[in-house]
Design an enzyme around this catalytic site. Structure first.
Site, PDB file in Angstrom:
ATOM      1  CG  ASP A 212      -2.238   0.743   0.949  1.00  0.00           C
ATOM      2  OD1 ASP A 212      -2.236   1.659   0.096  1.00  0.00           O
ATOM      3  OD2 ASP A 212      -3.254   0.425   1.586  1.00  0.00           O
ATOM      4  CD  GLU A 417      -6.814   5.951   3.279  1.00  0.00           C
ATOM      5  OE1 GLU A 417      -5.833   5.953   4.047  1.00  0.00           O
ATOM      6  OE2 GLU A 417      -6.681   5.819   2.048  1.00  0.00           O
TER       7      GLU A 417
END
Length: 525
Positions: A212, A417
């Site tokens: 990521d 997020e």
């Protein structure tokens, strides 16, 4: 296209002439591009229970990505969200792993039909390489904390969180992205057992494993502490491609020194290079390195907008329609003489993944194009109907004004997020005030724009109808299509709707299961 072709030209001018692979977070449409079609986010798509719809959305998203010169997308998200407090729960198709598994049909939509079971494949130059993410357990962290720790037995962990990857690999997904989260205390980016042994060896994944964004930096606390060691642990764990957005020279120096000192074996480098090249060959990048300019018309095409509008209609979940002994409010009367459309100022979430401004009232500052809920209402009613729009009306605005009914649209504050981690899950104060001020004076339907269930039980008695619209994207007119009865409600909850946050986490099949609305609930006309 010019930007990416410029990068590609530079890559092809190097000694080996290996083309680069540009990727983007096209997670519900090519959502970073002005004018692109934004589809409902995954929590809403899970409510459709239609794998074929997901495949068609994948095909459209691939064309809109290719229409900007991009051959690689970081989608789909296969998280199984077990706690709506998690700030990324809207990226999950639902709480049930079987539902998430069925939604992996988006992969052959993105990549085209696989060439064989478990073989990474991209069918044509109108398809893209897909990414199953985030491997693994991102939706099961303790208390729903983003990038947190998933505590579980291995058997339960596999059955709940790893199961969707079985289907993704069988359907030939080209790449898999690793999760920021930890499993039983170990960061996934350094988990050699799960990446190299389970994913690559046991599951026989032949594609590329990618980190990521800043995944190696974020594998330590504080971020970036002993970076060279993080590089060693991550690459030896089985990462093939690393997202390094800033200090790439430090990364390069670290890898070279670690290989020279034999801290990273050459067989690990060869495995990574082999997998990266396999995906690039699969994409046809060596034969077709540059963008296809004929596909620019795919971005925001009417056919794709029609598909997104269909997806909005099918994702809506009707939670209430009428009080005991009363006539249901929905479908709305399109011939009413005067109606009120109200929303709250605090919920102006225009940049939240195709949220409020885009879907609701429209704005010259929109980051994309589309039809709004308000436009849909105005086009649905008869020409004689007066539509009054009011933002954050006070307690006197709706009283004795002759409104036949009101449509009240409220939602969450903007987030993404970890910013979205939320442990009270209440409708913002201004939204509650709008519901109270309007629905105490006139019959109303509340449309909730949110990335997850919120606390609504206290407000249900005062409203005639309640609709969960999730994050619908650009085609807000799909909401009014259903409110006025042109199409039926057919969405079924992809998440259990709790009564209070004290019940969380609570998922279908739990021993003490006492929800406000069950998983799979959804009324019809």
């Amino acid at each position: 296209m010019d930007m990416i072709d410029g990068f590609q030209k530079a890559a092809l001018s190097t000694r080996l002439g290996i083309p680069l692979m540009y990727g983007i977070d096209a997670v519900h449409g090519n959502n970073n591009v002005y004018g692109a079609t934004i589809f409902p986010h995954n929590i809403g798509l899970g409510c459709t229970r239609e794998p074929d719809l997901l495949k068609r959305i994948g095909t459209a998203t691939a064309l809109e990505a290719r229409g900007t010169g991009i051959p690689y997308v970081f989608a789909p998200c296969l998280a199984v969200c077990r706690n709506p407090s998690w700030g990324r729960c809207y990226e999950s198709y639902g709480e049930d792993p079987d539902l998430v598994r069925s939604m992996t049909e988006i992969i052959p939509g993105l990549q085209g039909n696989p060439s064989g079971v478990g073989i990474p494949s991209v069918d044509t130059q109108r398809n893209v390489a897909a990414t199953a993410k985030h491997f693994v357990g991102d939706g099961g962290t303790l208390n729903g904390i983003d990038e947190g720790n998933t505590l579980s037995s291995f058997r339960r962990f596999v059955g709940t969180h790893m199961a969707p990857y079985f289907d993704a690999i069988a359907k030939g997904v080209a790449t898999i992205m690793i999760s920021y989260s930890s499993y039983n205390g170990q960061k996934m980016h350094t988990n050699q057992f799960l990446i190299s042994h389970v994913l690559k060896k046991q599951l026989q994944f032949k594609g590329m494993v990618i980190s990521d964004w800043m995944g190696l930096d974020r594998s330590t606390d504080p971020w970036g502490a002993n970076y060279t060691n993080s590089v060693r642990l991550g690459i030896n764990a089985g990462l093939d491609m690393i997202m390094v957005p800033f200090n790439y020279t430090i990364f390069q120096e670290s890898v070279l020194s670690l290989v020279q000192s034999k801290s990273i074996p050459m067989k690990r480098i060869n495995d990574a290079v082999r997998r990266i090249l396999r995906v690039k060959f699969t994409l046809g990048l060596f034969e077709h390195p540059y963008a296809d300019r004929s596909l620019t018309s795919m971005v925001g095409s009417q056919a794709h907008r029609d598909l997104a509008r269909e997806a909005v209609r099918k994702s809506l979940v009707l939670l209430k329609n009428g009080n005991p002994g009363s006539t249901p409010l929905l479908p709305l009367d399109r011939k009413a003489s005067k109606i009120l459309v109200a929303g709250s100022h605090a919920n102006d979430i225009g940049n939240q993944c195709g949220g409020w401004t885009i879907t609701w009232q429209g704005s010259s500052g929109n980051t994309t194009k589309g039809t709004t809920i308000l436009e849909g209402i105005e086009s649905a009613v008869s020409s004689e109907t007066e539509v009054v729009f009011k933002e954050s009306p006070d307690a006197s605005f709706a009283k004795n004004k002759g409104f036949a009914y009101a449509v009240v649209v409220v939602g969450e504050q903007p987030y993404a997020e970890y910013v979205g981690d939320n442990f009270n899950l209440t409708i913002p104060k201004e939204g509650i005030e709008t519901i109270n001020n309007v629905c105490s004076a006139v019959k109303c339907v509340v449309v909730l724009i949110s990335g997850r269930p919120l606390v609504i039980e206290p407000y249900l008695p005062m409203v005639e109808a309640f609709v969960a619209a999730w994050l619908p994207g650009t085609e807000g007119q799909g909401v009014s299509d259903v409110l006025f009865g042109d199409y039926p409600f057919q969405g079924k909850l992809s998440r259990t709707w709790f009564k209070t946050v004290n019940q969380l986490p609570m998922n279908v099949g739990d021993k003490h299961y006492d929800p406000l609305f069950d998983y799979g609930f959804g009324l019809h006309y």
